[in-house]
Design a protein around this motif. Sequence first.
Motif: not given
Length: 856
Positions: A380-402
């Motif tokens: 699903f990250i392929e469909l995210v705008h290139s300028e928003d991918r880093e912020a989206t990945t960081a948010a999901l990694q934060q969710l994966g912490a707990g």
Amino acid sequence: MTVLEIGQVLVMLLLVMMLVKRIISSRQCLEREKKQRRQSDQRLAMQYFLGEGLAQADSVPTGMKFALQLISQHWGWSFAAYWEADATLERLHCSETWTEAEAGLEHFETIVRSMVYTEGRGLPGKVWAAVEPATIDDVRVLADFPHPSKAAEAALQGAIAFPLVVANRCIGVLEFMTFSPISLTPGHRQMFTAFGAQIGGFIERKWAERELRTREEWFQLFLTHSPAPAFLQDGEGRYCHVNESFCQLFSRPAEMWLEKTVFDLWPPETAKKLHAHDRMVLAGNGVVQSEEQINALNGETHHWLVFKFPFRNYAGETLLAGIGVDITERIRDQERRDQFFNASRDMLCLAGTDGYYKRINPAFETTLGFSTDELLSRPFIELVHSEDREATTAALQQLGAGPGTIEFENRYRCRNGSYRWIQWRVTSLAGNMISAVARDITERKTRETMLKEWQIRCQYLATAVDGIVWEADPLTMRFTYVSPQAERILGYPIERWMAESTFWKTHLHPADRERACTARILLKTERQARNLEYRMIAADGKTIWFNDLPTVVTEGDHPVKFFGIMRDITDQKRMEQRVREAPMLFPQRQQEIPGVELDLEKRPESVAPQARLLALGQLAGSVAHELRNPLGSIRNALYALKRRLPPTDPELAEYIETAEEETVGANRVIKNLLSIARAEELRIEEVDLSRILVDVHRRVRLPEEIQFYWSLNPEPFLLKADATHLSQVFTNLIQYSALDIERSGEILLTASKTRDLAIITIYDTGPGLSPHDREHLFEPLFSTKAQGLGFSLSISRQIIERHGGELDYVADQGCGAAFCLRLPYSTGKELGNLSHDNAELVLHSLSGGSPWREEV
């Protein structure tokens, strides 16, 4: 007798004696063997009788009663006790006793039943510790015997005990007492050891039987009271047990199930499937889980999750057991959730931490245009705008912490290549899964962007408006917004306007306070705009006249906001006063300035332009009152429209923007009219010419075909001047040059410094002016353009002259129109304090001399 005879007799006697001894020895051996055989027979007989009796006993207490009595009566012992071992508490307690009827040991028996032995204490404790039989010759003299006095009272003396052993573990002790001493022979020891093993095996079997019965009872209770349906089938597929929940699930009593197969109970197709599944389970060795759908007799369809497994009973028969859970409601709930999931207008999904969707609802396809298969087959990250991918990945990694929930926004690519703004609410789930609710907020983002643009425009207009834009709470009359012009006009910090609830009332002129406050109160009740004129006291003590047009915003019948524009009309009031006093000033000024002739008929050529100035001065007051007030109402109405109904239609937004631009242009015309008739006070400060030009270039909207350049030497180019008025001069000149260019061209501004002057020249590539136009170019109301009113150049020259400089049109430059400004490096203090009125300008023009000045 001879010696030989005597010897023979002795030999004969010796032989006889040896024969007799052998006969006696053989007899003793026979007796001993007979005794051992008799003891063996007795032991075997005892073991047989003991085994028979124990086999007939239905419980451990019954069997132990029998064993105690049998052994005691066989040996003639008077008292016996069974001490049961409690390995957990590490003690022996008396479980059963037996007494001879005529012995009179009832009281002693009661005492023994209440006693407890620990390991190594007393005869039972010693036998428990040593795991071998033991005897006591006299219990009355034994120091560690717990009840010697009671034994002495009962006349007991000898005691014997042996352990009950199972797998080399002592599980109890049998103790016997008698009124005479007891000796323990090796044969007795062996026999009692055998008795102990035999009785221990009996106890173990009874315990196992008791545990089995208990487990069977528990199993029966569990099946009977279990809310989960359960059944048992034999190897032929016949039901041999069903519990109550099973009967209730399928609305059939137990009698209809027992000894019947699935073919007797279900429709052929259903029975065939069930039978095949049951055979598969019996062929395996593990638990098989499956979901089955069965129609009950009442026509209802039941879904149940069943766990089936094979096992063997005590007879070695293979049985099939099944335990199920009725999931009918869960299936129905799942169907309802699926309906909600599929019908939701929001985008709902399940995704894995591997970056792929696992399940999505149809709203994804509706919103993005991609098919379900396309979305499930790609990260699903392929469909995210290139300028928003880093912020989206960081948010999901934060969710994966707990565990938790996060919200974020990003842009998502659609099938047609466009992007939509999506708002996500993501929650972590067990098993490396996440769930998300997404909503298309593109329209909201568009409205927010437009709203921000309108807010910026409103702030710009509030700053550009010639007056104080304000907003107040109708209940407390406290200001909630005041534009920056307030501090410039009155001198009070903006914070005081909003911090002090009575600021406006406090700083009203005492003569106008009651009238202005009454008008504000009436605005609350009548809810109609009132054009107010009142005076306020500035921070430096000056009196400032304001024209105020407050407006009330209501919701239903309740006012929720006041807003308006306070315009500074002090100069207008002064001009009106001067115009009223002008007829009286002309004779006085004629006497003060020799040679001035006021007879207009005698000097028609020189007086005509000045007459226009006088007429313009008289006209300016009425124009300001009759035209600016309705114009202020229009601007307030546009402001209210933007505040209450932010437009979402681009065409409507363009109409409102056009109306605002036209009101600003109309206000500029009025301001130019007033500028001809009055001179505002200059605010001299050091200014950077490049900053002024950047601001002018930003505000002046030149056609795309016209380019504006400037060259400053030196850089930065610093002047001492009034930045606002100087900016107006450059704006007027650049706009004039733009009008002089017919189609496309360039405007060039150069600036340099001599020893005393700053020389600024503005050129354009237009056709230029005729000699006649050059002669009258700076006269008021003279214009060379069809759309001009003839104010800008005369106002510009007036401003430059008030700075002590000159503004002229430069001829013969080989190009279009060219203007030259000459400004001194420093400006005298008196230049910042000039205050001309309309009559003074007329006198200056008529006299042809130097300006007449009056210190204020």
